[in-house]
Design a protein around this motif. Structure first.
Motif, PDB file in Angstrom:
ATOM      1  N   ALA A 170       0.754  -1.013  -0.205  1.00 45.47           N
ATOM      2  CA  ALA A 170       0.089  -0.201  -0.180  1.00 45.47           C
ATOM      3  C   ALA A 170       0.902   1.140   0.468  1.00 45.47           C
ATOM      4  O   ALA A 170      -0.122   2.414  -0.378  1.00 45.47           O
ATOM      5  CB  ALA A 170      -1.371   0.052   0.458  1.00 45.47           C
ATOM      6  N   LEU A 171       2.067   0.756   0.300  1.00 45.45           N
ATOM      7  CA  LEU A 171       2.788   2.432   0.166  1.00 45.45           C
ATOM      8  C   LEU A 171       3.414   2.538  -1.261  1.00 45.45           C
ATOM      9  O   LEU A 171       4.014   4.106  -1.154  1.00 45.45           O
ATOM     10  CB  LEU A 171       4.421   1.808   1.234  1.00 45.45           C
ATOM     11  CG  LEU A 171       3.511   2.041   2.693  1.00 45.45           C
ATOM     12  CD1 LEU A 171       5.455   0.774   3.707  1.00 45.45           C
ATOM     13  CD2 LEU A 171       3.766   3.234   3.623  1.00 45.45           C
ATOM     14  N   ALA A 172       2.797   1.611  -1.929  1.00 49.05           N
ATOM     15  CA  ALA A 172       3.870   2.098  -3.448  1.00 49.05           C
ATOM     16  C   ALA A 172       2.650   2.875  -4.150  1.00 49.05           C
ATOM     17  O   ALA A 172       1.824   2.967  -3.886  1.00 49.05           O
ATOM     18  CB  ALA A 172       3.691   0.224  -3.844  1.00 49.05           C
ATOM     19  N   ARG A 173       3.735   3.944  -5.044  1.00 50.54           N
ATOM     20  CA  ARG A 173       2.757   4.588  -6.014  1.00 50.54           C
ATOM     21  C   ARG A 173       3.489   5.536  -7.021  1.00 50.54           C
ATOM     22  O   ARG A 173       4.453   5.693  -6.646  1.00 50.54           O
ATOM     23  CB  ARG A 173       2.534   5.992  -4.613  1.00 50.54           C
ATOM     24  CG  ARG A 173       3.159   6.928  -4.008  1.00 50.54           C
ATOM     25  CD  ARG A 173       2.453   7.659  -3.245  1.00 50.54           C
ATOM     26  NE  ARG A 173       1.512   6.962  -1.957  1.00 50.54           N
ATOM     27  CZ  ARG A 173       0.639   8.005  -1.474  1.00 50.54           C
ATOM     28  NH1 ARG A 173       0.090   8.292  -1.795  1.00 50.54           N
ATOM     29  NH2 ARG A 173      -0.169   6.322  -0.368  1.00 50.54           N
ATOM     30  N   PRO A 174       3.125   5.781  -7.858  1.00 52.87           N
ATOM     31  CA  PRO A 174       3.991   5.887  -8.597  1.00 52.87           C
ATOM     32  C   PRO A 174       4.179   7.216  -8.745  1.00 52.87           C
ATOM     33  O   PRO A 174       3.673   8.328  -7.659  1.00 52.87           O
ATOM     34  CB  PRO A 174       2.639   6.901 -10.057  1.00 52.87           C
ATOM     35  CG  PRO A 174       1.418   5.609  -9.715  1.00 52.87           C
ATOM     36  CD  PRO A 174       0.997   5.293  -8.442  1.00 52.87           C
TER      37      PRO A 174
END
Length: 255
Positions: A170-174
């Motif tokens: 959930a910490l991943a993002r563009p």
């Protein structure tokens, strides 16, 4: 440091010694699983092939076979693997190659070397300190939305907490590089989940994910220095650009 849910703590006051490692305190009768002092020597089935390479040191190392083996292990393409001289070199490469990041955040408690590498490269590091009263469980909402580099261990050294993969993912993002230190992932087990539960090593769908792995912890290879990074080829290429040539020795590649 504040323990409020939205708190992000810059290092303040008396700072811990980020270069201090537990092996400095290990003595006879003390087993410290956080450092490479729990196995006196690598097993023979591993040591013998390493020793056999000593007659072949006149040639430069060829990383291709080892990279292919690691890729197969994690169901990835070889160009999604960057071999390193231990996980420690991986942290240094990340810190050096990603100098353009604006807001690097390290989730603590955590192994100290990732933050030490960032600081040595001039990064202004912020810390998210998980709460002992909550068993150091990760709440992704505590990490600032505009953090463009986030570093976390899973399982975490020194607490041994194993965060759920979905929570870390959930910490991943563009626009963000998410570094997950999985140096101890091969020591984890869970009922009904053989292998490495909660590992993100095989995830190719998460933007900016970099997984750091080490072979020194489990197999008594601290003196050999061997690890690797898993991630998107374009991201690994940035790290490889600042890596010394032939950084991984022939004996280490055999391991």
């Amino acid at each position: 440091m504040s323990d409020q849910p939205s708190a992000v703590d810059p290092p303040t006051g008396v700072e811990p010694d980020l270069a201090h490692h537990g092996d400095a305190e290990a003595s006879a009768g003390l087993i410290d699983l956080a450092v490479n002092v729990r196995r006196a020597r690598p097993p023979a089935w591993l040591a013998d092939p390493i020793a056999a390479t000593l007659t072949d040191l006149a040639r430069y190392p060829d990383p291709a076979p080892a990279r292919a083996a690691v890729a197969a292990r994690h169901r990835r393409h070889p160009n999604e693997v960057l071999l390193t001289a231990g996980a420690a070199e991986g942290f240094v490469l990340i810190a050096q190659a990603l100098r353009g990041v604006r807001r690097p955040v390290v989730v603590h408690p955590q192994f100290t070397e990732p933050e030490a590498a960032l600081r040595a490269a001039g990064h202004p590091v912020e810390r998210v300190l998980l709460d002992a009263a909550d068993s150091f469980r990760l709440d992704p909402s505590r990490v600032p939305a505009d953090a463009d580099l986030v570093m976390i261990g899973n399982p975490t050294n020194p607490t041994s907490v194993l965060h759920p993969a979905r929570t870390v993912a959930a910490l991943a993002r563009p626009g963000r590089v998410l570094v997950v230190d999985e140096a101890f992932a091969d020591t984890t087990i869970a009922p009904g989940h053989p292998g490495e539960p909660e590992s993100l090593a095989e995830r190719r769908d998460l933007p900016g994910l970099l997984v750091v792995r080490s072979l020194t912890k489990t197999w008594g290879l601290a003196g050999l220095r061997i690890g690797y990074l898993l991630g998107a080829p374009e991201l690994l290429s940035r790290l490889a650009a600042v890596q010394p040539l032939w950084a991984v020795s022939t004996p280490a590649l055999a391991a």
